[in-house]
Design a protein around this motif. Structure first.
Motif, PDB file in Angstrom:
ATOM      1  N   GLN A 221       7.736 -10.783 -17.417  1.00  0.00           N
ATOM      2  CA  GLN A 221       6.868  -9.790 -16.781  1.00  0.00           C
ATOM      3  C   GLN A 221       7.433  -8.406 -17.020  1.00  0.00           C
ATOM      4  OE1 GLN A 221       6.350 -10.277 -12.550  1.00  0.00           O
ATOM      5  NE2 GLN A 221       5.217  -8.362 -12.275  1.00  0.00           N
ATOM      6  N   ILE A 222       6.573  -7.514 -17.492  1.00  0.00           N
ATOM      7  CA  ILE A 222       6.922  -6.101 -17.596  1.00  0.00           C
ATOM      8  C   ILE A 222       6.191  -5.384 -16.475  1.00  0.00           C
ATOM      9  CG2 ILE A 222       6.804  -4.013 -19.003  1.00  0.00           C
ATOM     10  CD1 ILE A 222       6.829  -5.781 -21.477  1.00  0.00           C
ATOM     11  N   ALA A 223       6.940  -4.825 -15.542  1.00  0.00           N
ATOM     12  CA  ALA A 223       6.372  -4.136 -14.387  1.00  0.00           C
ATOM     13  C   ALA A 223       6.406  -2.629 -14.619  1.00  0.00           C
ATOM     14  CB  ALA A 223       7.152  -4.499 -13.127  1.00  0.00           C
ATOM     15  N   MET A 224       5.245  -1.995 -14.487  1.00  0.00           N
ATOM     16  CA  MET A 224       5.146  -0.544 -14.666  1.00  0.00           C
ATOM     17  C   MET A 224       4.484   0.041 -13.414  1.00  0.00           C
ATOM     18  SD  MET A 224       4.386  -0.091 -18.756  1.00  0.00           S
ATOM     19  CE  MET A 224       2.678  -0.635 -18.793  1.00  0.00           C
ATOM     20  N   PRO A 225       5.281   0.374 -12.408  1.00  0.00           N
ATOM     21  CA  PRO A 225       4.729   0.859 -11.135  1.00  0.00           C
ATOM     22  C   PRO A 225       4.112   2.250 -11.254  1.00  0.00           C
ATOM     23  CG  PRO A 225       6.987   0.064 -10.904  1.00  0.00           C
ATOM     24  CD  PRO A 225       6.731   0.213 -12.360  1.00  0.00           C
ATOM     25  N   ASN A 226       3.077   2.478 -10.434  1.00  0.00           N
ATOM     26  CA  ASN A 226       2.512   3.829 -10.342  1.00  0.00           C
ATOM     27  C   ASN A 226       2.802   4.464  -8.984  1.00  0.00           C
ATOM     28  OD1 ASN A 226       0.747   2.442  -8.639  1.00  0.00           O
ATOM     29  ND2 ASN A 226      -1.060   3.575  -9.338  1.00  0.00           N
ATOM     30  N   SER A 227       3.551   3.751  -8.141  1.00  0.00           N
ATOM     31  CA  SER A 227       3.914   4.267  -6.821  1.00  0.00           C
ATOM     32  C   SER A 227       5.309   3.760  -6.477  1.00  0.00           C
ATOM     33  CB  SER A 227       2.886   3.823  -5.773  1.00  0.00           C
ATOM     34  OG  SER A 227       2.962   2.416  -5.568  1.00  0.00           O
ATOM     35  N   PHE A 228       5.762   4.070  -5.274  1.00  0.00           N
ATOM     36  CA  PHE A 228       7.151   3.793  -4.902  1.00  0.00           C
ATOM     37  C   PHE A 228       7.293   2.562  -4.008  1.00  0.00           C
ATOM     38  CE2 PHE A 228       6.516   8.492  -5.085  1.00  0.00           C
ATOM     39  CZ  PHE A 228       7.163   8.725  -6.277  1.00  0.00           C
ATOM     40  N   ALA A 229       6.356   1.623  -4.075  1.00  0.00           N
ATOM     41  CA  ALA A 229       6.368   0.475  -3.170  1.00  0.00           C
ATOM     42  C   ALA A 229       7.566  -0.441  -3.388  1.00  0.00           C
ATOM     43  CB  ALA A 229       5.069  -0.318  -3.319  1.00  0.00           C
ATOM     44  N   MET A 230       8.051  -0.552  -4.631  1.00  0.00           N
ATOM     45  CA  MET A 230       9.276  -1.278  -4.977  1.00  0.00           C
ATOM     46  C   MET A 230       9.153  -2.801  -4.969  1.00  0.00           C
ATOM     47  SD  MET A 230      11.571   0.732  -6.022  1.00  0.00           S
ATOM     48  CE  MET A 230      10.972   2.373  -6.437  1.00  0.00           C
ATOM     49  N   ALA A 231       7.935  -3.331  -4.987  1.00  0.00           N
ATOM     50  CA  ALA A 231       7.791  -4.785  -5.101  1.00  0.00           C
ATOM     51  C   ALA A 231       8.393  -5.295  -6.402  1.00  0.00           C
ATOM     52  CB  ALA A 231       6.317  -5.173  -5.023  1.00  0.00           C
ATOM     53  N   GLU A 232       8.427  -4.448  -7.419  1.00  0.00           N
ATOM     54  CA  GLU A 232       8.947  -4.847  -8.731  1.00  0.00           C
ATOM     55  C   GLU A 232      10.453  -5.096  -8.723  1.00  0.00           C
ATOM     56  OE1 GLU A 232       9.304  -0.489  -8.237  1.00  0.00           O
ATOM     57  OE2 GLU A 232       7.627  -1.896  -8.002  1.00  0.00           O
ATOM     58  N   ALA A 233      11.126  -4.708  -7.651  1.00  0.00           N
ATOM     59  CA  ALA A 233      12.582  -4.858  -7.590  1.00  0.00           C
ATOM     60  C   ALA A 233      13.013  -6.031  -6.720  1.00  0.00           C
ATOM     61  CB  ALA A 233      13.212  -3.564  -7.065  1.00  0.00           C
ATOM     62  N   THR A 234      12.080  -6.940  -6.390  1.00  0.00           N
ATOM     63  CA  THR A 234      12.412  -8.084  -5.546  1.00  0.00           C
ATOM     64  C   THR A 234      11.933  -9.387  -6.186  1.00  0.00           C
ATOM     65  OG1 THR A 234      10.392  -8.375  -4.209  1.00  0.00           O
ATOM     66  CG2 THR A 234      11.881  -6.573  -3.594  1.00  0.00           C
ATOM     67  N   HIS A 235      12.432 -10.499  -5.657  1.00  0.00           N
ATOM     68  CA  HIS A 235      12.006 -11.821  -6.120  1.00  0.00           C
ATOM     69  C   HIS A 235      11.041 -12.463  -5.115  1.00  0.00           C
ATOM     70  CE1 HIS A 235      15.567 -12.690  -3.576  1.00  0.00           C
ATOM     71  NE2 HIS A 235      14.849 -13.737  -3.193  1.00  0.00           N
ATOM     72  N   VAL A 236      10.441 -11.627  -4.272  1.00  0.00           N
ATOM     73  CA  VAL A 236       9.488 -12.075  -3.255  1.00  0.00           C
ATOM     74  C   VAL A 236       8.105 -11.566  -3.630  1.00  0.00           C
ATOM     75  CG1 VAL A 236       8.899 -11.980  -0.793  1.00  0.00           C
ATOM     76  CG2 VAL A 236      11.304 -11.988  -1.509  1.00  0.00           C
ATOM     77  N   ALA A 237       7.083 -12.383  -3.411  1.00  0.00           N
ATOM     78  CA  ALA A 237       5.713 -11.986  -3.729  1.00  0.00           C
ATOM     79  C   ALA A 237       4.807 -12.305  -2.548  1.00  0.00           C
ATOM     80  CB  ALA A 237       5.214 -12.701  -4.976  1.00  0.00           C
ATOM     81  N   GLY A 238       4.067 -11.310  -2.090  1.00  0.00           N
ATOM     82  CA  GLY A 238       3.195 -11.492  -0.935  1.00  0.00           C
ATOM     83  C   GLY A 238       1.746 -11.701  -1.328  1.00  0.00           C
ATOM     84  N   ILE A 239       1.033 -12.413  -0.474  1.00  0.00           N
ATOM     85  CA  ILE A 239      -0.406 -12.623  -0.618  1.00  0.00           C
ATOM     86  C   ILE A 239      -1.033 -12.357   0.747  1.00  0.00           C
ATOM     87  CG2 ILE A 239      -2.254 -14.209  -1.304  1.00  0.00           C
ATOM     88  CD1 ILE A 239      -0.038 -16.103  -2.366  1.00  0.00           C
ATOM     89  N   THR A 240      -2.147 -11.623   0.761  1.00  0.00           N
ATOM     90  CA  THR A 240      -2.936 -11.517   1.980  1.00  0.00           C
ATOM     91  C   THR A 240      -4.037 -12.563   1.919  1.00  0.00           C
ATOM     92  OG1 THR A 240      -2.483  -9.149   2.190  1.00  0.00           O
ATOM     93  CG2 THR A 240      -4.349 -10.016   3.427  1.00  0.00           C
ATOM     94  N   LEU A 241      -3.960 -13.531   2.812  1.00  0.00           N
ATOM     95  CA  LEU A 241      -4.920 -14.632   2.799  1.00  0.00           C
ATOM     96  C   LEU A 241      -6.273 -14.190   3.347  1.00  0.00           C
ATOM     97  CD1 LEU A 241      -2.579 -17.473   4.142  1.00  0.00           C
ATOM     98  CD2 LEU A 241      -3.079 -16.875   1.755  1.00  0.00           C
ATOM     99  N   LYS A 242      -7.286 -15.021   3.127  1.00  0.00           N
ATOM    100  CA  LYS A 242      -8.621 -14.710   3.637  1.00  0.00           C
ATOM    101  C   LYS A 242      -8.636 -14.613   5.155  1.00  0.00           C
ATOM    102  CE  LYS A 242     -10.968 -16.910  -0.278  1.00  0.00           C
ATOM    103  NZ  LYS A 242     -11.832 -18.021  -0.716  1.00  0.00           N
ATOM    104  N   SER A 243      -7.674 -15.233   5.806  1.00  0.00           N
ATOM    105  CA  SER A 243      -7.565 -15.184   7.266  1.00  0.00           C
ATOM    106  C   SER A 243      -6.913 -13.897   7.764  1.00  0.00           C
ATOM    107  CB  SER A 243      -6.743 -16.380   7.759  1.00  0.00           C
ATOM    108  OG  SER A 243      -5.434 -16.354   7.196  1.00  0.00           O
TER     109      SER A 243
END
Length: 469
Positions: A221-243
């Motif tokens: 994966q090549i990550a090219m961020p456009n903001s400073f959220a920093m998800a690209e620097a972790t091994h955790v991935a979030g999902i917002t479920l339909k609930s």
């Protein structure tokens, strides 16, 4: 380019980043100001001050003067700061050239590109842009995908995972904010999953793929961020479920392979994204410093990151398109999130705000504006010593850290600071805090220096008047 290329030097004011008087009393003084030894993995950056050849304008490798006098500071993240699984972090490299160079090094043939809708204009539309170049070379696996919602909505994620698998993508390129970066990690899991031909992606299927042992190699994966959220620097991935609840996956293999920080991708970014995600960097840092599991090494790195973010973020308010300031905030944010991600993720505020964001559909930057200072105030008595270090990093050790964070957030364009500003009323908060207490209080108490004994404790934290901090 971290670690292989020199980082662009930046201009800083002559005033020391942290008060020498304050830091002389701090056990972290040597770590923060004098630097770490070359054998210490916590060394986040070093200071090299020079008086020779400084222009009268105060410029240091910049087109704009930040103050009448400047010091020359070179920031670097040493190789040992790059987490396992990540090949490199490139700061200030033009993203088109850097991405094509990395794709060539991977031998990629089918590139799946995922982006925010707002980033599409930088990627396709002729004139040799990234997606057009891939298409011309026969390397584009599928049309540019731009349907990932804020917070990583379940529907968009699963659709992207199906598209990438159907196209037999061998690499994922993610351009945008935290939701897009996390989605790229999860798509890589689905690409490597042992699924039947034509099987549709599901959240459970992706999460099951994250639990394999041994874990097969994932596509890069090549990550090219456009903001400073920093998800690209972790091994955790979030999902917002339909609930409207948060879920996700975590595994060391999810770390992006290459990160490219090019401020050109942030051009024209709305204030609520630009400044909101920068405030998230402050959140990451204060969460790491006050975390019950943090050690001196983690705290030193988090304070380093906070110092860099604070110095540059305050200037960015007056000069929001300044690429040097943005590059510095990328570096400070990377240092801060890596500190948090080293043994103490998530922090209390990080978790509370992620849940708040998913429940009420509020951008996480405003979640930090509303809740970060309040969370700090909740445990201020128990974390007093560490909060004094935060105050020093924010420029005034004589003011309580929650108040400084509150005041900083109030200066940031587009960032909200009250529940009412985002349409959350008293009844909604009572229902939310009741749900937290019933489902998450044990986890909250593990993350907080001060326990929550009742749902009223959580409600009181969330509604503490900012004027009283």
């Amino acid at each position: 380019h971290i670690p292989a290329h020199p980082f662009q030097r930046a201009a800083f004011p002559a005033r020391p980043i942290l008060s020498m008087k304050v830091l002389a009393r701090s056990p972290l003084f040597g770590a923060l100001i004098l630097g770490f030894s070359s054998t210490t993995t916590a060394r986040a950056f070093s200071l090299r001050l020079t008086t020779a050849q400084l222009p009268h304008s105060g410029l240091v490798d910049s087109d704009k003067s930040f103050s009448s006098t400047a010091i020359k500071m070179s920031l670097s993240i040493p190789p040992e700061q790059i987490p396992p699984g990540m090949k490199a972090v490139r700061v200030g490299s033009p993203f088109l050239h850097a991405a094509m160079e990395e794709l060539s090094s991977f031998g990629s043939k089918k590139v799946f590109v995922l982006a925010n809708r707002s980033s599409a204009k930088f990627l396709e539309g002729g004139d040799g842009k990234f997606v057009d170049s891939l298409r011309a070379k026969g390397m584009l696996a599928a049309p540019l995908f731009t349907s990932i919602g804020m917070g990583g909505g379940e529907e968009g994620l699963l659709s992207a995972a199906d598209d990438a698998r159907a196209a037999e993508a061998d690499v994922v390129v993610t351009v945008g904010g935290g939701a897009v970066q996390d989605a790229g990690k999860l798509i890589r899991l689905w690409l490597s999953a042992d699924a039947a031909d034509g099987e549709k992606a599901t959240v459970k299927g992706i999460q099951a793929a994250s639990n394999r042992d041994p874990m097969p190699a994932l596509p890069p994966q090549i990550a090219m961020p456009n903001s400073f959220a920093m998800a690209e620097a972790t091994h955790v991935a979030g999902i917002t479920l339909k609930s409207n609840t948060k879920s996700g996956a975590a595994h060391k293999c999810l770390m992006p392979t290459v990160v490219i920080y090019d401020p050109a991708l942030s051009a024209g970014l709305p204030d609520w994204v630009r400044f909101g995600t920068a405030l998230r960097g402050v959140e990451h840092a204060v969460g790491a410093v006050t975390h019950p599991k943090a050690d001196d090494d983690i705290r030193a790195r988090a304070l380093n990151g906070l110092t860099i973010i604070n110095e540059n973020l305050r200037k960015l308010v007056d000069d929001p398109e300044n690429q040097t300031l943005q590059s510095n905030i990328f570096v400070g944010g990377f240092i801060a999130i890596r500190a948090l991600n080293t043994g103490c993720y998530p922090a209390l505020g990080h978790l509370v705000e992620n849940q708040y964001s998913a429940k009420f559909d509020v951008h996480q930057g405003s979640c930090s504006g509303i809740l970060c200072a309040r969370v700090m105030a909740h445990h201020a008595e128990k974390s007093e010593g560490f909060q004094k270090l935060i105050s020093a990093a924010l420029g005034d050790d004589g003011v309580p850290a929650p108040r400084l964070v509150r005041d900083l957030a109030a200066t940031l364009p587009g960032v909200k600071s009250e529940h009412a500003d985002v349409g959350v009323n008293e009844e909604m908060l009572k229902e939310f805090t009741k749900w937290i207490f019933e489902t998450s209080v044990k986890r909250y108490n593990n993350l907080s220096p001060k326990d929550f004994g009742s749902k009223e404790d959580i409600y009181e934290m969330m509604t503490k008047p900012l004027a009283e901090l």
